[in-house]
Design a protein around this motif. Structure first.
Motif, mmCIF file in Angstrom:
data_model
loop_
_atom_site.group_PDB
_atom_site.id
_atom_site.type_symbol
_atom_site.label_atom_id
_atom_site.label_comp_id
_atom_site.label_asym_id
_atom_site.label_seq_id
_atom_site.Cartn_x
_atom_site.Cartn_y
_atom_site.Cartn_z
ATOM 1 N N TYR A 77 0.617 -4.963 -1.299
ATOM 2 C CA TYR A 77 0.483 -3.971 -2.357
ATOM 3 C C TYR A 77 -0.934 -3.474 -2.518
ATOM 4 O O TYR A 77 -1.165 -2.483 -3.201
ATOM 5 C CB TYR A 77 0.976 -4.553 -3.681
ATOM 6 C CG TYR A 77 2.433 -4.285 -3.915
ATOM 7 C CD1 TYR A 77 3.358 -4.525 -2.932
ATOM 8 C CD2 TYR A 77 2.871 -3.746 -5.106
ATOM 9 C CE1 TYR A 77 4.680 -4.256 -3.136
ATOM 10 C CE2 TYR A 77 4.187 -3.483 -5.332
ATOM 11 C CZ TYR A 77 5.089 -3.737 -4.335
ATOM 12 O OH TYR A 77 6.400 -3.459 -4.551
ATOM 13 N N ALA A 80 -0.848 -0.125 -0.792
ATOM 14 C CA ALA A 80 0.137 0.772 -1.358
ATOM 15 C C ALA A 80 -0.249 1.209 -2.761
ATOM 16 O O ALA A 80 -0.283 2.388 -3.070
ATOM 17 C CB ALA A 80 1.495 0.075 -1.376
ATOM 18 N N THR A 105 -2.600 -3.920 3.873
ATOM 19 C CA THR A 105 -1.184 -3.553 3.800
ATOM 20 C C THR A 105 -0.519 -3.651 5.162
ATOM 21 O O THR A 105 0.491 -4.325 5.334
ATOM 22 C CB THR A 105 -1.042 -2.122 3.260
ATOM 23 O OG1 THR A 105 -1.669 -2.044 1.986
ATOM 24 C CG2 THR A 105 0.410 -1.745 3.136
ATOM 25 N N TYR A 149 8.721 0.752 5.149
ATOM 26 C CA TYR A 149 7.410 0.482 4.570
ATOM 27 C C TYR A 149 6.355 0.349 5.669
ATOM 28 O O TYR A 149 5.242 0.894 5.545
ATOM 29 C CB TYR A 149 7.518 -0.812 3.756
ATOM 30 C CG TYR A 149 6.365 -1.137 2.867
ATOM 31 C CD1 TYR A 149 5.947 -2.458 2.708
ATOM 32 C CD2 TYR A 149 5.700 -0.162 2.142
ATOM 33 C CE1 TYR A 149 4.916 -2.789 1.869
ATOM 34 C CE2 TYR A 149 4.662 -0.484 1.299
ATOM 35 C CZ TYR A 149 4.276 -1.803 1.162
ATOM 36 O OH TYR A 149 3.253 -2.128 0.324
ATOM 37 N N SER A 153 3.174 2.789 5.930
ATOM 38 C CA SER A 153 1.812 2.287 5.728
ATOM 39 C C SER A 153 0.970 2.503 6.980
ATOM 40 O O SER A 153 -0.232 2.769 6.885
ATOM 41 C CB SER A 153 1.815 0.820 5.293
ATOM 42 O OG SER A 153 2.638 0.062 6.119
ATOM 43 N N ILE A 212 4.305 6.408 -0.926
ATOM 44 C CA ILE A 212 4.195 4.972 -0.659
ATOM 45 C C ILE A 212 4.272 4.156 -1.937
ATOM 46 O O ILE A 212 4.592 2.970 -1.884
ATOM 47 C CB ILE A 212 2.903 4.671 0.142
ATOM 48 C CG1 ILE A 212 3.145 3.443 1.018
ATOM 49 C CG2 ILE A 212 1.702 4.479 -0.763
ATOM 50 C CD1 ILE A 212 2.146 3.290 2.116
ATOM 51 N N ALA A 216 6.803 1.174 -2.134
ATOM 52 C CA ALA A 216 6.354 -0.201 -2.331
ATOM 53 C C ALA A 216 7.145 -0.862 -3.451
ATOM 54 O O ALA A 216 7.522 -2.027 -3.342
ATOM 55 C CB ALA A 216 4.864 -0.214 -2.649
#
Lengths: 444, 290, 316
Positions: A77, A80, A105, A149, A153, A212, A216
């Motif tokens: 996190y 994100a 991330t 994700y 990222s 994002i 997240a």
């Protein structure tokens, strides 16, 4: 060369990293490789002999592999949330730290799923999820979410790197090996800072950071629902998804602070990552610690007050000093209060104490996740009347610990590799004259 | 006559076993054969045998033993076949309905089961005498009351069919794992007895039930069984499962749609970004050219 | 007297063939022999599999048409709904059900699919023995969460596991509130020779989940599961709810009447899983519950004593 270009040149020299790695670097690299090799041996042992080499048994079916998985996805996190939110708010002081955040991330989302594979009894059948996947299962949601994700990222990290690679590509003075220069050229996709290109890139960054953040949230909620959708005490709580999200942002921010401190120290970045940055991030940590403490308090108070038998069994395990009591008080109280004190009280607040608070937070978050998973599994609805002690209490074996250490070592190793190919401070962003003074940096 | 025969056999057996005990110094264990006779509903006669022996005061079943089935009367003795006991020491032998078997003057059959013996076990034999019996079932429905009537016959010395009074008869409904007993009656002087069929017994999807009438473990007749199908049961109504649900292979439609919307929402943005990067690349190429 | 008998050899073949078909096809015939019977395990039968291969299958695990396809295995027998009724007033922890089931399915020691708990509903009530197979719930939590559909519920109510699809994520074990499932943490040591089918669940495979399966491979021959026939006290009743008759091998009873007259209940009905196993409350017990400790090894006795220790400490 104007002021900006001189500054840029200086930065590029610092961060381009073409020189030979230092002795310490080499030593650390070898050390990490050794840990990873040992972990690999443990991995082979698990594959050949089966999961009997771990401490998991029929009641506690998920152990520290799951804890590590949640932990690593949690610390993702950093990029994100911090990077994303701060970008959307156009906060100026974010600039030196976003690269570190985004790297955390990407690396943690690469490493986290390793533990999912390790906790599967039949890793060789992993593709069954693609062949036979049922979308009613929270695990399938989790697989889909993590793949998405990871893609987002990586894209986010890459978009921010385009300008830096353009800078490195255009730089005439530094002696960059031609092979590397070719890669930089390719990765810079002919970015020449034309107004249109700049506009497109900024738009891309804004879109990505906007996407994002909810992504997240979804990823960690889905992870929480793997536990929340079962009817077990301590898991079947409506607060679980928000709880996990807050815990993730909390631990992500803490890891970001630690990373900032390490790089600042090692690469002498005192000029770029200042006390101001630590204080601001520290304030964010303060808010998150408060939120996390509030969620914890709400959860346990509600369960305790309701006095349902099955729920109380777990609660009392957590409060009993002969069982998990010491760990619970450490994780829930010390893990929340110490970071709050060090970031909240002005005369206690400085770079080192904030970092210590973050270290405490990270360790206690790992412990807290262990306390979420294991005590609930040790408390089934029907009494655990097994006569074998390893089936009653979970004790992680050296295989699991070495694979945990291996994961951490791999995390650090990836960082070392990433730094050699990506400037750790976004050079292009830093050397820019700020478009506008932001309110926050003026006030503080 | 029959009793005389049984007595003779028992005498022979005991003398044999006694003789064995005296004669053999190296303890050969004498096994025990239990034999029963079943007459199945299609007329097949079945002899089930169990071979066991006492070892250390515990009764042990003997597997993989070969036994001979013999039928005989005063003049004829035929070996019908041989069977091998399974892991539980049991075996069965079926005689097809069309086969004519030798009868003794009473009109009864005699079956003998012979165990030849081996290095550890002694020879043994067991005989059973049966009178051939027949069960007739008639099913009657009147004023929504359903009745099953059974009539028991046997063959006398002349070979004629005569009714048999005072014989216990069991009325059952065939279920998957067992026979469910709905009545236990004794035949009257005309060899008949009847019982009522319950009104709430489930049948298959056409309401069919199989009624099985038996004379269980009768001394004279063995076990005789007869069955008949009739649509007296309650209709079995079952729904096939809904195809889409939380626990099924296919997910509920709303879940599928929700997932598609969410996924496309995110991945479309990813595609957009990739297109953006390609656009930057193209613009850059043009800049270089110019 | 004329001898109409054909040759001995033909008789042998006819006899065995008739016996085999009768065993597999005719339930009443089987019960005619004795009300309690099961084709012995270890007894081999030669059969053709669906793709025409000749194979030797353990008779107890053979079905009438060879090893069924995965489609049939997942569909089940339409129109049937298998249930079990367990009479708690007769259980004395003889554990013959446990050993019979473990033997039939070649389970490692400690990996029992039937667990016998010593339950005490509240402080002042008398403890009782609680044998628990898998409940084969009608709304099974385990089936909902399986990511690959390795565990599934059939039309006849049976919940099975396909050990060739299972990826070993153990989510089903987390979701099942009744601790019904066990995991194969290491390679099974016993190596029975049989072709695997989710209906026989033999042999178990490393890294996959196992649980009581209601022995569906015995259904076609009308044979009761081993636990039912092994119990010396007739505690287990098994049958098809749609046929409304359950039997423990000795007595057969109308399911609806049994449930009504003996106040049957399902364990923790409020969890919403809708189990297929009903319990008859331990009224008019046949044995004092202390009998259940008599034949137990010492370490197991201790395990039964420790129950909800934390609650006792905090005086609940």
């Amino acid at each position: 060369m104007n002021q900006q270009e001189i500054a840029q040149q200086k930065l590029v020299e610092i961060f381009a990293h073409f020189g030979k790695p230092s002795k310490f670097s080499k030593g650390l690299f070898v050390f990490l490789i050794l840990i990873i090799l040992f972990a690999f041996y443990a991995f082979i042992l698990q594959i050949t002999r089966g999961q009997i080499v771990t401490g998991m048994r029929d009641y506690v079916i998920w152990g520290i592999y799951e804890v590590n998985f949640i932990f690593f996805i949690g610390i993702s996190y950093a990029g994100a949330m911090i990077s994303g939110i701060l970008h959307l708010l156009h906060v100026e002081w974010r600039k030196p730290i976003i690269r570190i955040a985004e790297m955390i991330t990407v690396i943690s989302v690469l490493i986290g799923p390793i533990y999912v594979l390790l906790s599967m009894g039949r890793m060789d059948r992993f593709l069954h999820i693609l062949e036979y996947g049922r979308i009613q299962s929270p695990i399938v949601w989790d697989v889909i979410a993590i793949i998405t994700y990871l893609a987002c990222s990586i894209l986010f990290l890459y978009l921010a790197l385009i300008r830096d690679y353009a800078l490195l590509r255009d730089n005439q003075e530094l002696k960059i090996p031609s092979f590397r220069k070719k890669i930089y050229r390719k990765l810079a996709v002919n970015y020449h800072e034309t107004p249109l290109q700049k506009k497109l890139l900024n738009r891309g960054l804004s879109v990505m950071s906007a996407i994002i953040i909810p992504l997240a949230v979804i990823v960690h909620s889905v992870l929480a629902w793997i536990f929340g959708m079962t009817i077990r005490p301590g898991w079947h709580s409506t607060i679980f998804a928000p709880y996990f999200v807050i815990a993730a942002v909390f631990s992500g921010t803490a890891v970001l602070i630690i990373a900032m401190w390490v790089f600042r120290k090692y690469y002498h970045l005192e000029e770029y990552i200042t006390e101001k940055h630590f204080k601001y991030i520290g304030l964010i940590l303060l808010v998150l610690a408060g939120l996390y403490g509030y969620f914890t308090f709400s959860e346990y108070l509600t369960v305790w007050y309701g006095s349902e038998t099955w729920e109380l069994e777990v609660i009392y395990k957590l409060f009993d000093f002969s069982d998990y009591g010491a760990w619970f008080y450490l994780a829930a109280f010390v893990g929340v209060l110490v970071p709050m004190l060090f970031t909240g009280i002005p005369f206690l607040r400085n770079i080192n104490t904030i970092t210590i608070g973050s270290v405490v937070a990270v360790i206690c978050m790992w412990i807290k996740r262990y306390l979420i998973i294991v005590p609930t599994l040790e408390t089934p609805l029907l009494p655990n009347q097994d006569y074998r002690p390893e089936y009653v209490h979970y004790h992680a074996t050296w295989v699991e610990w070495s694979l945990t250490a291996g994961g951490v070592a791999l995390f650090l190793l990836f960082f070392m590799l990433f730094i050699r190919f990506m400037p750790i401070i976004p050079v292009a962003d830093i050397s820019e004259v700020p478009e506008k003074k932001d309110f926050i940096s003026e006030k503080l | 006559m029959i009793l005389k025969k049984i007595f003779q056999i028992i005498l022979v057996l005991s003398v044999c076993s006694g003789f064995n005990r005296i004669a053999r110094a190296d303890e050969l264990i004498t096994p025990r054969i239990t034999a029963s006779y079943f007459k199945l509903s299609n007329g097949t006669k079945r002899i089930t045998v169990a071979l066991s022996a006492k070892e250390n005061d515990k009764r042990v079943n003997i597997p993989n033993a070969e036994l001979q089935i013999i039928t005989q009367n005063e003049t004829v003795r035929t070996v019908l076949g041989s069977i091998v006991t399974n892991q539980e020491g049991k075996a069965s032998f079926d005689i097809e309905p069309g086969i004519t078997l030798p009868r003794d003057p009473d009109g009864n059959y005699t079956f003998t089961v012979l165990f030849g013996g081996n290095t550890k076990l002694d020879k043994a034999s067991q005989s059973i005498h049966v009178t051939d019996a027949f069960l007739e079932i008639s099913l009657n429905e009147q004023d929504t009351i359903k009745t099953i009537t059974a009539r028991v016959f046997k063959r006398n010395e002349k070979g004629e069919k005569v009714v048999v009074p005072d014989v216990p008869v069991e009325f059952n409904v065939k279920r998957l794992f067992c026979l469910y007993t709905i009545g236990n009656e004794k035949t009257d002087s005309s060899g008949m007895c009847s019982t009522e069929f319950p009104s709430n017994m489930p049948g298959d999807k056409y309401g069919k039930v199989t009624i099985v009438v038996r004379m269980p473990d009768n001394e004279t007749f063995g076990t005789v069984e007869e069955n008949k199908d009739i649509n007296w049961g309650k209709l079995l109504v079952y729904q096939t499962k809904p195809i889409r649900g939380l626990g099924d292979t296919d997910a509920p439609l709303w879940m599928v749609y929700a997932l598609l919307v969410l996924l496309s929402g995110v991945w479309l943005h990813v595609v957009y970004i990739i297109i953006l990067v390609i656009r930057i690349n193209i613009i850059g190429k043009k800049v270089i050219k110019s | 007297m004329k001898n109409n008998l054909p040759s001995r050899r033909k008789f042998l073949k006819l006899g065995i063939a008739a016996g085999a078909t009768a065993l597999i096809g005719g339930g009443s015939v089987l019960s005619a022999i004795s009300k309690v019977n099961k084709p012995a395990s270890g007894d081999k039968v030669k059969m053709l599999s669906i793709d025409g291969k000749l194979m030797e299958v353990d008779r107890g695990h053979a079905l009438c048409c060879g090893v069924p396809t995965s489609q049939e295995v997942r569909k089940g027998i339409p129109g049937r709904h298998f249930v079990m009724v367990i009479d708690l007033s007769k259980c004395r922890n003889a554990r013959k059900c446990v050993s019979a089931c473990s033997k039939m399915h070649f389970l490692e020691p400690g990996q029992e699919w039937i667990k016998v708990f010593l339950m005490q509903d509240s402080e002042d009530t008398t403890p009782y023995w609680f044998p628990k197979p898998c409940f084969h719930c009608d709304a099974p939590a385990c089936v909902n969460v399986c990511p690959v559909g390795a565990t599934f519920k059939r039309e006849d109510g049976v919940v099975l596991i396909d050990n060739e699809r299972c990826i070993g994520c153990k989510f089903c074990m987390a979701a099942c509130p009744y601790s019904s499932r066990v995991f194969n943490w290491k390679k099974p040591e016993l190596k029975p020779e049989s072709n695997y089918s989710p209906e026989s669940s033999v042999p178990q495979k490393i890294g996959t989940v196992g649980k009581c399966d209601f022995c569906p491979d015995l259904f076609a021959s009308g044979t009761l599961p081993d636990c039912v026939t092994a119990c010396p006290n007739g505690v287990y009743y098994f049958g098809d709810k749609n046929e409304d008759v359950v039997t423990n091998g000795v007595e057969s009873l109308r399911f609806s009447e049994l449930v009504k007259n003996k106040a049957a209940y399902r364990y923790m009905e409020e969890l919403g899983t809708r189990p297929s196993v009903y319990y008859l409350p331990p009224v008019d017990r046949s044995f004092p519950y202390e009998r259940g400790f008599e034949e137990l090894p010492e370490e197991m006795k201790k395990a039964y004593k420790v129950k909800r220790a934390h609650l006792k400490k905090f005086k609940i």
